[in-house]
Design an enzyme around this catalytic site. Structure first.
Site, mmCIF file in Angstrom:
data_model
loop_
_atom_site.group_PDB
_atom_site.id
_atom_site.type_symbol
_atom_site.label_atom_id
_atom_site.label_comp_id
_atom_site.label_asym_id
_atom_site.label_seq_id
_atom_site.Cartn_x
_atom_site.Cartn_y
_atom_site.Cartn_z
ATOM 1 N N HIS A 1 -96.199 -51.197 -33.451
ATOM 2 C CA HIS A 1 -95.099 -50.625 -32.659
ATOM 3 C C HIS A 1 -95.349 -49.116 -32.571
ATOM 4 O O HIS A 1 -94.656 -48.313 -33.201
ATOM 5 C CB HIS A 1 -93.782 -50.926 -33.369
ATOM 6 N N ARG B 1 -82.609 -50.073 -28.956
ATOM 7 C CA ARG B 1 -83.148 -48.716 -28.900
ATOM 8 C C ARG B 1 -84.407 -48.579 -28.062
ATOM 9 O O ARG B 1 -84.530 -47.677 -27.245
ATOM 10 C CB ARG B 1 -83.516 -48.231 -30.315
ATOM 11 N N THR B 2 -85.366 -49.465 -28.305
ATOM 12 C CA THR B 2 -86.667 -49.230 -27.684
ATOM 13 C C THR B 2 -86.558 -49.302 -26.164
ATOM 14 O O THR B 2 -87.014 -48.412 -25.451
ATOM 15 C CB THR B 2 -87.708 -50.221 -28.230
ATOM 16 N N LYS C 1 -90.878 -70.171 -16.240
ATOM 17 C CA LYS C 1 -91.557 -71.077 -15.306
ATOM 18 C C LYS C 1 -93.028 -71.221 -15.661
ATOM 19 O O LYS C 1 -93.823 -71.747 -14.886
ATOM 20 C CB LYS C 1 -91.454 -70.526 -13.878
ATOM 21 N N ARG D 1 -92.689 -55.558 -24.623
ATOM 22 C CA ARG D 1 -92.435 -56.088 -25.982
ATOM 23 C C ARG D 1 -92.569 -57.602 -25.905
ATOM 24 O O ARG D 1 -92.036 -58.237 -24.980
ATOM 25 C CB ARG D 1 -91.034 -55.709 -26.453
#
Ligand code: NCD
Length: 307
Positions: free
Chosen positions: A129, A51-52, A80, A101
């Site tokens: 959030h 969703r986000t 890396k 995120r």
């Protein structure tokens, strides 16, 4: 230039304006379809999301903009050994705004410190959030007409659930919001939330273990998933995961106008027989999340002088 790392980055007044704008976008989406022509959002997702990430991208595309980014750390230069600080310096020259995120708490803060474009925290570990919270409070405001004077039960994993922490941060700023925190002892809210936010601000709250004991007094019930990925032991997770299951029978005891919210994804904590109850509003939250993210993108791009 503003970033959105915590719900407290916007004052109550600014939040009100942001929700008003989201509401206007909801009722007249076509009026906004070219507001971001030529603009780009980078979505840097070091942790899984449906969703986000998609709603940030949909939000930008709804306004004529475009998207770039990655959906897992494995497909980025993190493998890396590149730091978030270096990655964001680079991304700042490709995009106008960035949603990030990350499994580490504070990573979006580090990104903001090294960025020349607005940063949105799209979830950092078990911490915060804020855009989910904006979707949650937009939904409450649309349903109840106001963010004052109600009792909210927050149920499930209150320890690791970042949506819970952000929601409490946001709601303690309104008048007469009472909290009933429903969790097993092991998954109660962290000390800093209980002491620094609730106790120190004189908030009306109680902590209980059984949903059945309190469901009849709630105006909003915010269910959450047990956050499997943040548990140290699989056994402990298995013991906790089905602690709460809201089903049609339990809902019989709730007020006829008690609304059920959930940030999603759900596991077993809301049975599918609840979905058709008119009080189930979690898919409405999903809808509102796109409008709210459109509003966040516009507000932050304006603050950066990009629009
Ligand atoms: C939440 C999250 O990522 O914290 N999901 C979401 O963004 N709607 C809730 C969760 O994962 O349980």
């Amino acid at each position: 230039m503003k970033h959105l790392l915590s719900p407290l980055d916007f004052t109550v007044q600014e939040t009100e304006e942001l929700l008003d704008l989201a509401h206007d976008i909801r009722i007249s989406p076509d009026n906004y379809s070219h507001h971001c022509d030529g603009k780009k959002i980078a979505t840097l997702f070091y942790e899984p999301s449906t969703r986000t990430r998609l709603s940030f991208e949909a939000a930008m595309m709804n306004m004529g903009g475009t998207c770039l980014g990655f959906s897992e750390a494995a497909s980025s230069s993190a493998t890396k050994g590149e730091t978030v600080a270096d990655t964001i310096r680079v991304v700042s020259s490709y995009a106008d705004i960035c949603a990030i995120r990350h499994p580490k708490e504070g990573a979006p803060r580090v990104a903001a410190d090294h960025s020349t474009i607005p940063i949105v925290n799209a979830g950092d570990g078990g911490h915060q959030h804020p855009t989910q919270t904006l979707a949650d409070i937009m939904t409450i405001r649309e349903l109840r007409g106001s963010l004052n004077n109600f009792t909210i039960g927050i149920c499930g994993d209150l320890k690791f659930g970042r949506t819970v922490h952000s929601l409490i941060h946001a709601l303690i700023r309104y008048e007469n919001v009472r909290f009933v925190l429903i969790s097993p002892r092991e998954l109660r809210v962290p000390e800093y939330v209980r002491e620094d936010l609730l106790v120190d601000n004189g908030v009306d709250f109680r902590e209980v273990e059984k949903l059945e004991d309190v469901i009849d007094m709630l105006d909003i019930l915010y269910m959450t998933r047990v956050q499997k990925e943040r548990f140290f032991s699989e056994d402990e997770y298995i013991r906790m995961k089905d602690y709460y299951i809201l089903n049609k029978d339990k809902l019989e005891y709730a007020k006829p106008d008690m609304y059920v919210l959930h940030p999603l994804p759900r596991n077993n904590e809301i049975a599918s027989d609840v979905d058709n109850d008119p009080r189930a509003k979690y898919f409405e939250q999903v809808n509102n999340a796109v409008y709210v993210r459109q509003s966040v993108i516009l507000t932050l791009l304006r603050s950066a002088g990009t629009l």
